[in-house]
Write an enzyme that holds these catalytic residues in place. Structure first.
Site, short mmCIF file in Angstrom:
data_model
loop_
_atom_site.label_atom_id
_atom_site.label_comp_id
_atom_site.label_asym_id
_atom_site.label_seq_id
_atom_site.Cartn_x
_atom_site.Cartn_y
_atom_site.Cartn_z
N ASP A 128 -10.01 -5.24 -0.12
CA ASP A 128 -9.07 -5.08 0.99
C ASP A 128 -9.30 -6.21 1.98
OD1 ASP A 128 -7.80 -2.80 0.02
OD2 ASP A 128 -9.16 -1.44 1.06
N ASP A 146 -1.61 -2.26 -2.05
CA ASP A 146 -1.39 -1.03 -1.28
C ASP A 146 -0.02 -1.07 -0.59
OD1 ASP A 146 -4.01 -0.27 -1.93
OD2 ASP A 146 -4.82 -1.11 -0.07
#
Length: 171
Positions: A128, A146
């Site tokens: 991330d 995402d």
């Protein structure tokens, strides 16, 4: 040319190029982040007063759900992603290619799911790097995969509110 190949060419599977594009972009960005950024909060890059680039590992799912577990969740989320990807590809096969809205939604979800599965299998975690915040509140870090999963899911939800064309009555 057989009828089945013609039907395949006219199906929503023609939109899988978008899933491939999302997957390639996601993996490329993650590799750039891993190769060029230091890990963790101390190495964040402040981009805007509400946005940082930040390299972190996510061992769970969205919002680090189950990230504190002993590793079994890696395989659970990988299995779920495979099932969802198969289900969406099946639906795309049954949709006409002209149903752009749903095919794009499904392709975005597939591309994002496969991108995160790649991370889980290869690295054991998802990379991330996007950190949005307001004041001292930080939204959980996330990535392109995402984002495309959420956009695709939102498109499916919005499609439920769109007016459907009714079939002509057979009188």
């Amino acid at each position: 040319m057989s009828n089945s190949s013609l039907a395949l060419k006219q199906s929503g599977l023609r939109w899988l190029w978008l899933a491939l594009l999302v997957f390639i972009a996601d993996i490329t960005i993650k590799l750039i982040v891993m190769d060029n950024m230091g890990y963790g909060w101390a190495n964040r890059i402040e981009v805007l007063p509400f946005f940082n680039l930040l390299y972190v590992h996510n061992y769970g799912a969205a919002f680090s759900f189950l990230s504190d577990q002993e590793g079994w969740q890696r395989w659970l989320f990988t299995g779920i992603a495979f099932v969802v990807t198969g289900m969406l590809a099946y639906w795309m096969r049954r949709l006409p290619a002209s149903d752009k809205w749903n095919n794009i939604a499904y392709a975005l979800i597939i591309g994002g799911a496969v991108g995160n599965v790649f991370d889980r299998i290869v690295h054991g975690f998802v990379v991330d790097y996007l950190d949005f915040y307001w004041g001292t509140y930080h939204w959980p870090a996330f990535n392109l995969a995402d984002s495309t999963i959420c956009i695709g899911a939102a498109m499916i939800i919005l499609d439920g509110f769109r007016a459907k064309k009714s079939a002509p009555s057979q009188s």
